[in-house]
Design a protein around this motif. Sequence first.
Motif, mmCIF file in Angstrom:
data_model
loop_
_atom_site.group_PDB
_atom_site.id
_atom_site.type_symbol
_atom_site.label_atom_id
_atom_site.label_comp_id
_atom_site.label_asym_id
_atom_site.label_seq_id
_atom_site.Cartn_x
_atom_site.Cartn_y
_atom_site.Cartn_z
ATOM 1 N N ASP A 285 0.829 -1.211 0.000
ATOM 2 C CA ASP A 285 0.000 0.000 0.000
ATOM 3 C C ASP A 285 0.863 1.261 0.000
ATOM 4 O O ASP A 285 0.624 2.188 -0.783
ATOM 5 C CB ASP A 285 -0.924 -0.008 1.213
ATOM 6 N N LEU A 286 1.875 1.295 0.859
ATOM 7 C CA LEU A 286 2.718 2.490 0.945
ATOM 8 C C LEU A 286 3.537 2.689 -0.332
ATOM 9 O O LEU A 286 3.669 3.810 -0.835
ATOM 10 C CB LEU A 286 3.645 2.384 2.151
ATOM 11 N N ARG B 245 14.239 -14.856 0.130
ATOM 12 C CA ARG B 245 15.403 -15.557 0.679
ATOM 13 C C ARG B 245 15.772 -15.036 2.057
ATOM 14 O O ARG B 245 16.277 -15.786 2.899
ATOM 15 C CB ARG B 245 16.603 -15.430 -0.268
ATOM 16 N N TYR B 246 15.539 -13.765 2.315
ATOM 17 C CA TYR B 246 15.976 -13.160 3.570
ATOM 18 C C TYR B 246 14.830 -12.762 4.493
ATOM 19 O O TYR B 246 15.057 -12.502 5.678
ATOM 20 C CB TYR B 246 16.817 -11.911 3.288
ATOM 21 N N ALA B 247 13.611 -12.702 3.980
ATOM 22 C CA ALA B 247 12.500 -12.191 4.779
ATOM 23 C C ALA B 247 12.088 -13.183 5.863
ATOM 24 O O ALA B 247 12.118 -14.401 5.660
ATOM 25 C CB ALA B 247 11.306 -11.875 3.883
ATOM 26 N N ALA B 248 11.690 -12.648 6.998
ATOM 27 C CA ALA B 248 11.181 -13.475 8.093
ATOM 28 C C ALA B 248 9.695 -13.750 7.936
ATOM 29 O O ALA B 248 9.125 -14.506 8.715
ATOM 30 C CB ALA B 248 11.444 -12.780 9.429
ATOM 31 N N GLN B 249 9.046 -13.135 6.964
ATOM 32 C CA GLN B 249 7.626 -13.356 6.703
ATOM 33 C C GLN B 249 7.469 -13.989 5.333
ATOM 34 O O GLN B 249 8.407 -14.009 4.525
ATOM 35 C CB GLN B 249 6.867 -12.029 6.755
ATOM 36 N N ARG B 250 6.289 -14.525 5.078
ATOM 37 C CA ARG B 250 6.050 -15.142 3.770
ATOM 38 C C ARG B 250 5.970 -14.057 2.705
ATOM 39 O O ARG B 250 5.227 -13.090 2.843
ATOM 40 C CB ARG B 250 4.740 -15.930 3.772
ATOM 41 N N ILE B 251 6.740 -14.230 1.649
ATOM 42 C CA ILE B 251 6.715 -13.315 0.506
ATOM 43 C C ILE B 251 6.089 -14.051 -0.664
ATOM 44 O O ILE B 251 6.611 -15.084 -1.100
ATOM 45 C CB ILE B 251 8.145 -12.848 0.133
ATOM 46 N N PRO B 252 4.977 -13.572 -1.194
ATOM 47 C CA PRO B 252 4.370 -14.239 -2.348
ATOM 48 C C PRO B 252 5.347 -14.313 -3.517
ATOM 49 O O PRO B 252 6.141 -13.396 -3.746
ATOM 50 C CB PRO B 252 3.176 -13.341 -2.686
ATOM 51 N N ALA B 253 5.277 -15.410 -4.248
ATOM 52 C CA ALA B 253 6.171 -15.581 -5.404
ATOM 53 C C ALA B 253 5.984 -14.443 -6.405
ATOM 54 O O ALA B 253 6.939 -13.991 -7.035
ATOM 55 C CB ALA B 253 5.896 -16.932 -6.060
ATOM 56 N N ALA B 254 4.749 -13.977 -6.540
ATOM 57 C CA ALA B 254 4.483 -12.876 -7.478
ATOM 58 C C ALA B 254 5.201 -11.602 -7.046
ATOM 59 O O ALA B 254 5.645 -10.815 -7.894
ATOM 60 C CB ALA B 254 2.984 -12.620 -7.589
ATOM 61 N N ALA C 59 2.938 1.096 -14.259
ATOM 62 C CA ALA C 59 2.947 -0.342 -14.520
ATOM 63 C C ALA C 59 3.393 -1.125 -13.277
ATOM 64 O O ALA C 59 2.832 -2.182 -12.964
ATOM 65 C CB ALA C 59 3.864 -0.653 -15.695
ATOM 66 N N PHE C 60 4.383 -0.599 -12.576
ATOM 67 C CA PHE C 60 4.845 -1.242 -11.341
ATOM 68 C C PHE C 60 3.728 -1.212 -10.300
ATOM 69 O O PHE C 60 3.434 -2.214 -9.630
ATOM 70 C CB PHE C 60 6.089 -0.527 -10.836
ATOM 71 N N ALA C 61 3.058 -0.067 -10.163
ATOM 72 C CA ALA C 61 1.969 0.059 -9.199
ATOM 73 C C ALA C 61 0.826 -0.897 -9.525
ATOM 74 O O ALA C 61 0.214 -1.482 -8.622
ATOM 75 C CB ALA C 61 1.458 1.498 -9.164
ATOM 76 N N ALA C 62 0.543 -1.074 -10.820
ATOM 77 C CA ALA C 62 -0.537 -1.983 -11.214
ATOM 78 C C ALA C 62 -0.198 -3.420 -10.834
ATOM 79 O O ALA C 62 -1.058 -4.166 -10.346
ATOM 80 C CB ALA C 62 -0.785 -1.875 -12.714
ATOM 81 N N ALA C 63 1.052 -3.820 -11.036
ATOM 82 C CA ALA C 63 1.470 -5.176 -10.662
ATOM 83 C C ALA C 63 1.345 -5.383 -9.156
ATOM 84 O O ALA C 63 0.854 -6.421 -8.694
ATOM 85 C CB ALA C 63 2.902 -5.422 -11.124
ATOM 86 N N GLY D 273 -1.531 -7.248 -4.140
ATOM 87 C CA GLY D 273 -2.257 -6.859 -2.936
ATOM 88 C C GLY D 273 -3.684 -7.379 -2.937
ATOM 89 O O GLY D 273 -4.197 -7.818 -1.899
ATOM 90 N N ALA D 274 -4.352 -7.350 -4.107
ATOM 91 C CA ALA D 274 -5.728 -7.843 -4.198
ATOM 92 C C ALA D 274 -5.789 -9.341 -3.942
ATOM 93 O O ALA D 274 -6.717 -9.837 -3.287
ATOM 94 C CB ALA D 274 -6.303 -7.510 -5.581
ATOM 95 N N GLU D 275 -4.806 -10.076 -4.446
ATOM 96 C CA GLU D 275 -4.758 -11.521 -4.204
ATOM 97 C C GLU D 275 -4.563 -11.817 -2.712
ATOM 98 O O GLU D 275 -5.188 -12.727 -2.162
ATOM 99 C CB GLU D 275 -3.636 -12.149 -5.027
ATOM 100 N N LEU D 276 -3.706 -11.042 -2.068
ATOM 101 C CA LEU D 276 -3.498 -11.231 -0.631
ATOM 102 C C LEU D 276 -4.774 -10.940 0.146
ATOM 103 O O LEU D 276 -5.131 -11.668 1.080
ATOM 104 C CB LEU D 276 -2.369 -10.327 -0.134
ATOM 105 N N ALA D 277 -5.470 -9.877 -0.234
ATOM 106 C CA ALA D 277 -6.710 -9.523 0.453
ATOM 107 C C ALA D 277 -7.761 -10.600 0.258
ATOM 108 O O ALA D 277 -8.519 -10.938 1.179
ATOM 109 C CB ALA D 277 -7.222 -8.180 -0.057
#
Length: 383
Positions: A113-114, A258-267, A289-293, A298-302
Amino acid sequence: MGDALEGTPYRAVRVLGRGGMGEVVEAEHRALRKRVVVKLVRRALAHDPRFADRLQVEARALAAVSSPHVVAVLDLGQTPSGRPYFVMERLRGTTLGEELERRGPLPVAEAIDLVRQVLAGLAAAHRVGLVHRDVKLDNVFLCAPGAAPGGARVAKVLDFGVAKVLDGAVAEAAPGAEPSPSVPAPAYPTEAGLLVGTPRTASPEQAQCQPVDARADVYAVGLLMYTLVVGHGPFAHVEDALALLRAHVVEPPAPPSRYAAQRIPAALDRAVLKALAKRPEERFESAEAFAAALGRIGAELAEEDGSGGAARMPEAEAGWGPQSRAWFEARPEGSSGAGAGGGVAAGAGEAPVDARLFAGLTLASTVVFSVLAALVLRGMGVW
């Protein structure tokens, strides 16, 4: 401190920061009693036309950008002693750098979001022919919740002090809207062969002192996204400035997961690595285009969070192997759809048990135990 703004409509209240070119002070409009922020050229450099030109270009650039995600410019002037200055809105809150230091890595959804807000601000700048060239944590301000409708936290891009005015840029305007003011090119442009920006967040083309366009900002925002969800950038292991610039040019970044302590979606891994492509033509073509991706991710996570059918894996289990993950995520047929681990109080991952069956089994086991106990006691001559 003495009043650096004596003789202007503003009264200096306190110094907020100093840099090589200027200083930033909190001030108050003498008549309106409204708090603002004023950026001035340093006293020793006030009469150097290069610095005055740079400050005026920054002020006019900010004034040309119409976005709630870019700090607003309110005034431009010069003190009686000859120090050029411009006036900005006073923001309440923290920089993203301060937020990350206080909280550690941000949840993926919040970071998305940020970052999308940052991209919206940069997209507005790109539309009027501006490339920021120094997007980093300390140049993004996170406004306090009360500063926006509904209590939402608004991110604003700051400090266009080294922004690039693209040649032949024409300000665009939405249909029916007034045209944006044009952004004048600096009278004293940056000399060729000089690095502009911060080595830690420089794009490969900046690191090589090559011409840049909006995709340099896309790269910097890719680093920003990476840092927000991991806690550090992909080249945090590199300290030397020259080695750092070389890493931007030739070292492939590891995915955030690889480094995150939380789950990072493959996308999200794929989106960040695309933004961090070494060649500009392999990145997202624009901030939009980056914001749209990121918006799709974000929508999939929600949707996952709302449906409960694909609940997020707890952070503590992020390093489990495939078999353990499959066991944790498994649900019995006919269950209500609440994700595994939804009933924490009852024990994460436990399948629901029919109460009547449980009572029957308990009664049966009690009867069997009683019969066995009676036989044992009779054999011992006790009963």
